[in-house]
Design a protein around this motif. Structure first.
Motif, short mmCIF file in Angstrom:
data_model
loop_
_atom_site.label_atom_id
_atom_site.label_comp_id
_atom_site.label_asym_id
_atom_site.label_seq_id
_atom_site.Cartn_x
_atom_site.Cartn_y
_atom_site.Cartn_z
N GLU A 66 14.51 0.65 119.98
CA GLU A 66 13.17 0.53 119.41
C GLU A 66 13.07 0.95 117.95
OE1 GLU A 66 10.36 2.57 121.88
OE2 GLU A 66 11.28 1.85 123.75
N PHE A 67 14.15 1.47 117.36
CA PHE A 67 14.04 2.09 116.03
C PHE A 67 14.51 1.14 114.92
CE2 PHE A 67 14.46 5.56 119.04
CZ PHE A 67 13.35 6.32 118.70
N PRO A 68 13.59 0.81 114.01
CA PRO A 68 13.95 -0.11 112.93
C PRO A 68 14.70 0.55 111.77
CG PRO A 68 11.65 0.53 112.72
CD PRO A 68 12.16 1.16 114.00
N SER A 69 14.60 1.89 111.65
CA SER A 69 15.17 2.56 110.48
C SER A 69 15.53 3.99 110.81
CB SER A 69 14.18 2.55 109.32
OG SER A 69 13.06 3.36 109.63
N LEU A 70 16.34 4.59 109.91
CA LEU A 70 16.70 5.99 110.06
C LEU A 70 15.48 6.89 109.90
CD1 LEU A 70 19.39 7.48 110.60
CD2 LEU A 70 19.56 7.87 108.15
N ASP A 71 14.56 6.51 109.03
CA ASP A 71 13.33 7.29 108.87
C ASP A 71 12.54 7.31 110.18
OD1 ASP A 71 13.86 7.92 106.26
OD2 ASP A 71 12.61 6.32 105.42
#
Length: 202
Positions: A66-71
């Motif tokens: 579900e995570f698009p980015s490290l942030d």
């Protein structure tokens, strides 16, 4: 400072979403200290803090796709850690006079993830270099206090020393490290705060 990641962020997150183990390892190494130090602000038990930190990463892995980015990973871990601490403080036995204060801090925690924890990591990196310069016995006492969270009486028993000797050696170590941090005023200020935390000084 935290070591740079071997992958660029885009590649890392692609591999992470695909469930690649090395990618998870790199994400874990990048955020582990931040999560742990955040949790330690609210929990007196190092073991409980480690357990909650592990639980946060378990939840992260469950939702890896579900995570698009490290942030986004950092934001999720920040919220997960805060929620886990909140639940712990609600359901575990602790000093009643401290509970409302700590719960209030968790409810009003700033949205910027791990800002203080980043400073703590920088501080630890600087401290590590200075600790290596300490006399052998002073270094051993400092590490038992910092790394293992032992109290002076426990260190004295382990090393066969007087409790006051342990306290004096630990105080001298802190003074030397303070002197070394004189050129880093912000980190020096963080060190002053951390002197009162059992995570460092037992």
């Amino acid at each position: 400072m935290t070591a740079p990641l071997p992958y660029d962020d885009e590649t890392l997150m692609h591999l992470f979403r695909e469930g690649e183990g090395e990618a998870f390892t790199q994400v874990y190494q990048h955020f582990n200290k931040r999560v742990f130090f955040f949790v330690r602000q609210y929990l007196s038990s190092i073991t409980e803090a480690q357990d909650i930190t592990s639980e946060c990463f378990f939840k992260l892995w469950e939702k890896k796709s579900e995570f698009p980015s490290l942030d986004a990973v950092g934001a999720f871990l920040h919220v997960a850690a805060r929620n886990q601490c909140f639940n712990y403080l609600r359901h575990k036995q602790m000093a009643k006079e401290k509970e409302p204060e700590l719960l209030g801090l968790l409810n009003t925690s700033e949205d910027s993830p791990f800002s203080l924890e980043d400073l703590r990591i920088q501080l630890l990196d600087l401290i590590a270099g200075e600790v290596d310069k300490l006399p052998a016995k002073m270094k051993e006492i400092f590490m038992l206090s910092y790394q293992e969270g032992l109290k002076p009486a426990e260190i004295a028993q382990r090393l066969g020393l007087q409790v006051q000797t342990v306290k004096n050696q630990r105080l001298n170590a802190v003074r030397l490290i303070k002197t070394a941090l004189a050129d880093h005023p912000l980190l020096f200020a963080v060190l002053l705060l951390l002197e009162y935390e059992t995570a460092f000084w037992g």
